[in-house]
Design an enzyme around this catalytic site. Sequence first.
Site, mmCIF file in Angstrom:
data_model
loop_
_atom_site.group_PDB
_atom_site.id
_atom_site.type_symbol
_atom_site.label_atom_id
_atom_site.label_comp_id
_atom_site.label_asym_id
_atom_site.label_seq_id
_atom_site.Cartn_x
_atom_site.Cartn_y
_atom_site.Cartn_z
ATOM 1 C CG ASN A 16 -1.885 1.081 1.303
ATOM 2 O OD1 ASN A 16 -1.846 1.996 0.487
ATOM 3 N ND2 ASN A 16 -2.769 1.023 2.264
ATOM 4 N NE ARG A 97 -6.512 0.666 0.202
ATOM 5 C CZ ARG A 97 -6.871 1.349 1.263
ATOM 6 N NH1 ARG A 97 -6.083 1.419 2.296
ATOM 7 N NH2 ARG A 97 -8.017 1.974 1.294
ATOM 8 C CG HIS A 186 -12.820 3.111 2.794
ATOM 9 N ND1 HIS A 186 -13.473 4.026 3.595
ATOM 10 C CD2 HIS A 186 -11.506 3.352 2.942
ATOM 11 C CE1 HIS A 186 -12.576 4.793 4.200
ATOM 12 N NE2 HIS A 186 -11.375 4.400 3.815
ATOM 13 N NE ARG A 247 -9.497 11.828 3.744
ATOM 14 C CZ ARG A 247 -9.560 10.541 3.434
ATOM 15 N NH1 ARG A 247 -10.592 10.063 2.779
ATOM 16 N NH2 ARG A 247 -8.586 9.721 3.761
ATOM 17 C CD GLU A 390 -9.069 -1.713 3.754
ATOM 18 O OE1 GLU A 390 -8.485 -1.534 4.840
ATOM 19 O OE2 GLU A 390 -9.436 -0.781 3.032
#
Length: 404
Positions: A16, A97, A186, A247, A390
């Site tokens: 990732n 990813r 996601h 965010r 994940e």
Amino acid sequence: MSSPNPATAGTVLVLNSGSSSIKFRLIEPESGNSPAHGLIERIGEPEGRIVFHHTTGVDERNDAIPDHRTGLRAMLEMLEGLGRPLHEVGIVAVGHRLVHGGKVFYEPTLIDDDVVRAVDELSVLAPLHNPANVVGMEVAREELPEVPHVGVFDTAFFHGLPAHASTYAIDRDVARKYDIRRYGFHGTSHEYVSGRAAEFLGRDIAKLNLIVLHLGNGASASAIAGGNPIDTSMGLTPLEGLVMGTRSGDIDPGVVMHLNRAAGLKVDAIDDLLNRHSGLKGLSGVNDFRALLKLVGEGDEDARLAYDVYVHRIRKYLGAYTFELGGVDAIVFTGGVGENNVDVRRDSLAGLDRLGIVVDDARNTADGDGERRISADSSHVEVLVIPTNEELAIARAAVQFARR
Ligand code: ADP
């Protein structure tokens, strides 16, 4: 995602790559065992940091890591240092990813030069993420050329969102010209967690209506009917939707124009404000949820408001998705906050017994970090905590290519 052939041997390296960090994990896709994982961070800064967890302990070092290539090389050396040469560790594929697949990528994809170029071109839609993904792919392909590299996109699961959920009500010609639509992110987590939830309940996913709340640093909600997402809270970028660590989530687009006209902020400064200095951090000064809870405990009013705004937004999405689904069978919490925080789970679902949603206090507060039910026996809607994974989902997707 189909499960891999148990006969397949070998380990998948899952990468990732962020703009200044690389997370990595070795995974045996059948068992889910992970013999090693780690984090290379502060790439390009005067002092970088490498943390390497393996079966016999944790190694840490602070060294300058000028670029991603140096970081990946250091990672490979550490993996070799486990005592077995890499080919014996048996890396059969590398799973990457990848963040934004645009309209082009909606399934695990074997990475070649054309794919790298296409992901690079999609950087216009994800300027913070895709360029880092590209560097990670380029360097890893050069360092590990013998094995297939497979890209798994964060947007892929939401590719088939119904048009009424993916379309922004703006000028259609402008939207078409600039590929403006809701993509969702996601996705690997929402797909994995919804599949696990169905297995946990012993029910056929084709007959389930689920709401998944992925609450980590980033946060998103999805409504999933029969295994297919019908809505999700993130949009063109991962900025839309729930309140996150840094965010803003949903905001009136008028705020952007106002900041430009009244405060004289240019677009990059507004981007920075909304992506890096908003959310919990903007409201309370801290983005980490544990730090927020500590401030709340100390009576900090800004932190209290941040918490309340966070929970209010979750409830708003839960209500909307319950209606969109026409009723919900299970609400599933995942991500660092969703898996670990008792208060958010309780407060997000408080006072909903008239809708058949009742959280059991003892189950919610019981120790445990596995898949579990936290709803009361009287609750019509199941409430579950399902840890996301994940990396395992990416490893399982990648290993399919290793067998070909
Ligand atoms: P990422 O989106 O980076 O994968 P995670 O899913 O790991 O993030 O979630 C990180 C968030 O989870 C942080 O805000 C962290 O404070 C929060 N978190 C982790 N453990 C706990 C805990 N025990 N209680 C409350 N929050 C927690």
